[in-house]
Design a protein around this motif. Sequence first.
Motif, short mmCIF file in Angstrom:
data_model
loop_
_atom_site.label_atom_id
_atom_site.label_comp_id
_atom_site.label_asym_id
_atom_site.label_seq_id
_atom_site.Cartn_x
_atom_site.Cartn_y
_atom_site.Cartn_z
N VAL A 105 1.02 -1.39 -0.02
CA VAL A 105 -0.26 -0.77 -0.47
C VAL A 105 1.03 1.37 -0.14
O VAL A 105 1.98 1.49 0.85
N ASP A 106 0.49 1.90 -0.84
CA ASP A 106 1.13 3.72 -0.89
C ASP A 106 0.26 4.58 0.27
O ASP A 106 -0.66 4.61 -0.15
N SER A 126 -7.14 4.57 0.76
CA SER A 126 -6.37 4.09 1.05
C SER A 126 -5.96 2.97 1.80
O SER A 126 -6.02 1.21 2.26
N MET A 127 -4.79 3.62 2.28
CA MET A 127 -4.02 2.68 3.95
C MET A 127 -5.35 2.04 4.44
O MET A 127 -4.84 1.29 5.17
N VAL A 128 -6.08 2.85 5.02
CA VAL A 128 -7.02 2.67 6.56
C VAL A 128 -8.03 1.41 5.72
O VAL A 128 -7.82 0.84 6.94
N TYR A 132 4.41 1.84 1.88
CA TYR A 132 5.67 2.89 1.28
C TYR A 132 4.96 3.86 0.83
O TYR A 132 4.07 4.28 0.75
N ASP A 133 5.96 5.05 0.86
CA ASP A 133 6.56 6.16 0.52
C ASP A 133 7.37 6.12 0.04
O ASP A 133 8.24 5.84 -1.10
N THR A 134 8.46 7.04 0.48
CA THR A 134 10.02 6.37 0.16
C THR A 134 11.39 5.86 0.64
O THR A 134 11.88 5.58 -0.18
N ARG A 135 10.30 5.19 2.03
CA ARG A 135 10.55 4.00 2.66
C ARG A 135 9.77 3.15 2.25
O ARG A 135 8.91 3.23 2.39
N ALA A 136 10.00 1.66 2.83
CA ALA A 136 9.64 0.63 2.94
C ALA A 136 9.15 0.14 4.29
O ALA A 136 10.58 -0.03 5.25
N TRP A 165 -1.32 -4.65 -5.50
CA TRP A 165 -0.58 -3.58 -5.21
C TRP A 165 -1.47 -2.34 -5.39
O TRP A 165 -2.46 -1.80 -6.42
N ILE A 166 -1.60 -1.30 -3.83
CA ILE A 166 -2.60 -0.04 -4.47
C ILE A 166 -1.85 1.65 -4.01
O ILE A 166 -0.95 1.41 -3.59
#
Length: 439
Positions: free
Chosen positions: A283-284, A292-294, A316-320, A366-367
């Motif tokens: 999830v992004d 989406s995360m929630v 993830y964003d710039t890190r996972a 993959w969202i």
Amino acid sequence: MTDGRNHETRRQILYWRLLAGVFSADQQPALESASAGIVADLGLPLAVLDPGISIDTVVQRFPEMQAEFDGLDFAETDTESETGTDDSGHAIGADDVRTAALVSKLLLNVFATGSGAVSAGQLSGWQSDANWLRRTLGHEQAGAVGGVLAELESEMVGRMRLREVLADPHLAAQLTPSMSLIEQLLRDKHNLSGVALANAKSLIRRYIDQVAEVLRTQVQQTSVGTVDRSVPPKRILRNLDVDRTIWKNLPNWNPRDERLYVDRLYYRQTAKRTVPARMIVVVDQSGSMVDSMVNCTILASIFAGLPKVDVHLIAYDTRALDLTPWVHDPFEVLLRTDLGGGNDGPVAMAMAQPKITDPKNTVLVWISDFYEFDRSQPLFEAMESVHRSGVKLIPVGSVNSSGHQSVNPWFRERFKNLGTPVISGRIQKLVHELKNFID
């Protein structure tokens, strides 16, 4: 008839002022002056015209008005006339104008929320006025406007110092959990402590429970799997097929002693086809993907509760961040996320790929909105490789209740050509896709 027309004109002035107050930020001097004169003639306090003064405050200062607000009936305000009479032909009188003034006060207080900063006191007053409106409308009509009131409350919360509200247990308890409120709580959770943090966690859990109840119903509608004929039935009494055993052994019936001699017992096949060994949800968690995360953390926890489904969750964003240890508890997952602003899909893919040990029995969800800046090509090539290895790839543009999604056209076209088109943003669509794969 002249008095009737005069009263109707005064009533319309009050309603025009109401509309101007709700839909325009600028006061209309002529309407304000005329309305003040009407209210004074009716013997009502000028506080009736001030949307900044709550109904509770009005009835506290003027106790005689309690019964009038309690007795408001919106049905009495539905008729319009140019002749000074209502639909039944009765002349419109001063009481009708008075009702219009009180109804205008209530509606203006609830729907003219302004645009500036909101204090905790203002929110409390608005919540009280909203409750007055609900009581006046009655259960059925109040339900029809419930969504609008929830949106207004969320918008006001967005303009206030949320920490001040959370520090007040009474105010916090009146907040309606919503996606916009949850987003603010998640963004500000590191700045909360004590009572404020406890109230924030309570609101997040309330929202999670509400969404989970809906999603769990959708997931449970899936079948539990088809019978696997390749697996021999277990020879235990519970699985004994009595009818088939009798039928197959009928040739062994001995009429002389009236006994059936059984050469072979038959058992029911109960083994179900194995569900996917692994479900990997990525999830992004960038700012644009909060809903989406929630939703996906809740959905992942529900699937993780099904037998034989091994669910892994990566944000993830710039890190996972590997959130798999907490996948059964979406509340804990959300508390561990840090909403960011960037995207680096290849970092998340590097964490996901080692989890793929049996491609044929793996689904990768993959969202994201797939806006990867300069990392688009490496991410797509990795996804293409995973897909060709046998993994069921499900790219999702967003997962929310509205179905609105914004997806990078570059990715959308390539996923389509790969035979794995980006699915609709409605969460029901993702549930459907996952159910089909599990079956």
